[in-house]
Scaffold this active site. Structure first.
Site, PDB file in Angstrom:
ATOM      1  N   GLY A 134      -8.757  56.092 -50.217  1.00 15.00           N
ATOM      2  CA  GLY A 134      -9.426  57.453 -50.308  1.00 15.00           C
ATOM      3  C   GLY A 134      -9.447  57.955 -51.881  1.00 15.00           C
ATOM      4  N   ASP A 153      -4.123  67.074 -45.737  1.00 13.48           N
ATOM      5  CA  ASP A 153      -4.551  67.715 -44.415  1.00 13.48           C
ATOM      6  C   ASP A 153      -3.396  68.143 -43.498  1.00 13.48           C
ATOM      7  OD1 ASP A 153      -6.474  68.237 -42.425  1.00 13.48           O
ATOM      8  OD2 ASP A 153      -6.352  66.247 -41.568  1.00 13.48           O
ATOM      9  N   VAL A 170     -14.890  66.311 -43.788  1.00  8.64           N
ATOM     10  CA  VAL A 170     -15.672  65.918 -45.048  1.00  8.64           C
ATOM     11  C   VAL A 170     -15.504  64.408 -45.442  1.00  8.64           C
ATOM     12  CG1 VAL A 170     -15.514  68.407 -45.926  1.00  8.64           C
ATOM     13  CG2 VAL A 170     -13.721  66.532 -46.494  1.00  8.64           C
TER      14      VAL A 170
HETATM   15  P1  IMP Z   1      -2.663  63.979 -43.809  1.00 10.18           P
HETATM   16  O1  IMP Z   1      -1.880  62.845 -43.500  1.00 10.18           O
HETATM   17  O2  IMP Z   1      -3.188  64.368 -42.436  1.00 10.18           O
HETATM   18  O3  IMP Z   1      -2.482  64.819 -44.677  1.00 10.18           O
HETATM   19  O4  IMP Z   1      -4.104  63.172 -44.133  1.00 10.18           O
HETATM   20  C1  IMP Z   1      -4.441  62.775 -45.441  1.00 10.18           C
HETATM   21  C2  IMP Z   1      -5.504  61.535 -45.378  1.00 10.18           C
HETATM   22  O5  IMP Z   1      -6.131  61.836 -44.194  1.00 10.18           O
HETATM   23  C3  IMP Z   1      -6.266  61.457 -46.455  1.00 10.18           C
HETATM   24  O6  IMP Z   1      -5.901  60.827 -47.332  1.00 10.18           O
HETATM   25  C4  IMP Z   1      -7.698  61.127 -45.811  1.00 10.18           C
HETATM   26  O7  IMP Z   1      -7.763  59.526 -46.056  1.00 10.18           O
HETATM   27  C5  IMP Z   1      -7.844  61.455 -44.336  1.00 10.18           C
HETATM   28  N1  IMP Z   1      -8.456  62.686 -44.315  1.00 10.18           N
HETATM   29  C6  IMP Z   1      -7.914  63.963 -43.798  1.00 10.18           C
HETATM   30  N2  IMP Z   1      -8.876  64.764 -43.709  1.00 10.18           N
HETATM   31  C7  IMP Z   1     -10.027  64.084 -43.853  1.00 10.18           C
HETATM   32  C8  IMP Z   1     -11.378  64.554 -44.135  1.00 10.18           C
HETATM   33  O8  IMP Z   1     -11.749  65.444 -43.893  1.00 10.18           O
HETATM   34  N3  IMP Z   1     -12.348  63.305 -44.231  1.00 10.18           N
HETATM   35  C9  IMP Z   1     -12.050  62.141 -44.425  1.00 10.18           C
HETATM   36  N4  IMP Z   1     -10.699  61.733 -44.384  1.00 10.18           N
HETATM   37  C10 IMP Z   1      -9.644  62.917 -44.147  1.00 10.18           C
END
Ligand code: IMP
Ligand code: MG
Length: 191
Positions: free
Chosen positions: A51, A110, A160
């Site tokens: 990402g 996120d 997104v």
């Molecule tokens: P977290 O561990 O929930 O904070 O998520 C982080 C990872 O989830 C990011 O590095 C992204 O790869 C993926 N992610 C979270 N939200 C989105 C989104 O809206 N679109 C695409 N990937 C997302």
């Protein structure tokens, strides 16, 4: 909240949340903030891929202080638009971080689980400091307490894609950040 552009850059987007011009402008400011924080110190930048690929590539060119660079591969999403697994570190860093100033870069914060897991891992390696930088922050979705040190844009709770962010490994090449049409999220043929 970023200003919204009205014309979608891609037929699969319902809306653009951040344009490529807004990203370029913001990265210049982030680069200056990072330089101010570290001064002349060398930093060890670790990008969370896939990402953070585009974001890290463009941001590095806005940073003047000396940089060492590596990547860590973490996955949790599989082909879904909600995190279906706990973050899994698939491939770890190969350079030493002991007594180094580490700056972790990710595309989006996120639930906070990915960055928390990677920060925890880096801390076991005795760095001098660990800071985090994300392009996007969906603050309303946090499941663990976590704030990044450097944030590009706060965005609402929408799925997104673009500028490195994917759905099922697609759309990473879009130059802007946009909301994927709901009917294209989780289609059976992609799962
Ligand atoms: P977290 O561990 O929930 O904070 O998520 C982080 C990872 O989830 C990011 O590095 C992204 O790869 C993926 N992610 C979270 N939200 C989105 C989104 O809206 N679109 C695409 N990937 C997302
Ligand atoms: Mg992803």
């Amino acid at each position: 909240m970023p200003a919204r552009a009205s014309i979608p850059a891609h037929k699969d987007l319902t809306e653009i949340l951040v344009t490529d011009a807004q990203i370029k402008r913001r990265l210049r400011v982030l680069g200056r903030e990072i330089d101010k924080t570290y001064g002349d110190q060398e930093i060890t930048v670790i990008a969370i891929i896939n990402g953070a690929l585009l974001f890290a590539g463009d941001l590095l060119r806005q940073i003047a202080c000396p940089v060492r660079y590596d990547c860590v591969r973490v996955s949790s999403y599989r082909n879904a638009t909600k995190a279906v697994t706990e973050p899994e570190i698939r491939s770890s860093i190969t350079i030493d971080v002991e007594n180094r100033q580490v700056l972790l870069i990710d595309d989006i914060l996120d639930t906070g689980k990915t960055l928390s897991a990677v920060v925890k891992l880096i801390k076991t390696l005795n760095p001098a400091s660990v800071r985090t930088c994300v392009l996007l922050d969906k603050r309303g979705r946090r499941e663990v307490t976590f704030e990044a040190d450097f944030v590009g844009f706060q965005i609402p709770d929408r799925f997104v894609v673009g500028y490195g962010l994917d759905f099922a490994e697609r759309y990473r090449n879009l130059p802007c950040i946009g909301v994927l049409k709901p009917e294209l999220q989780n289609p059976p043929e992609w799962s």
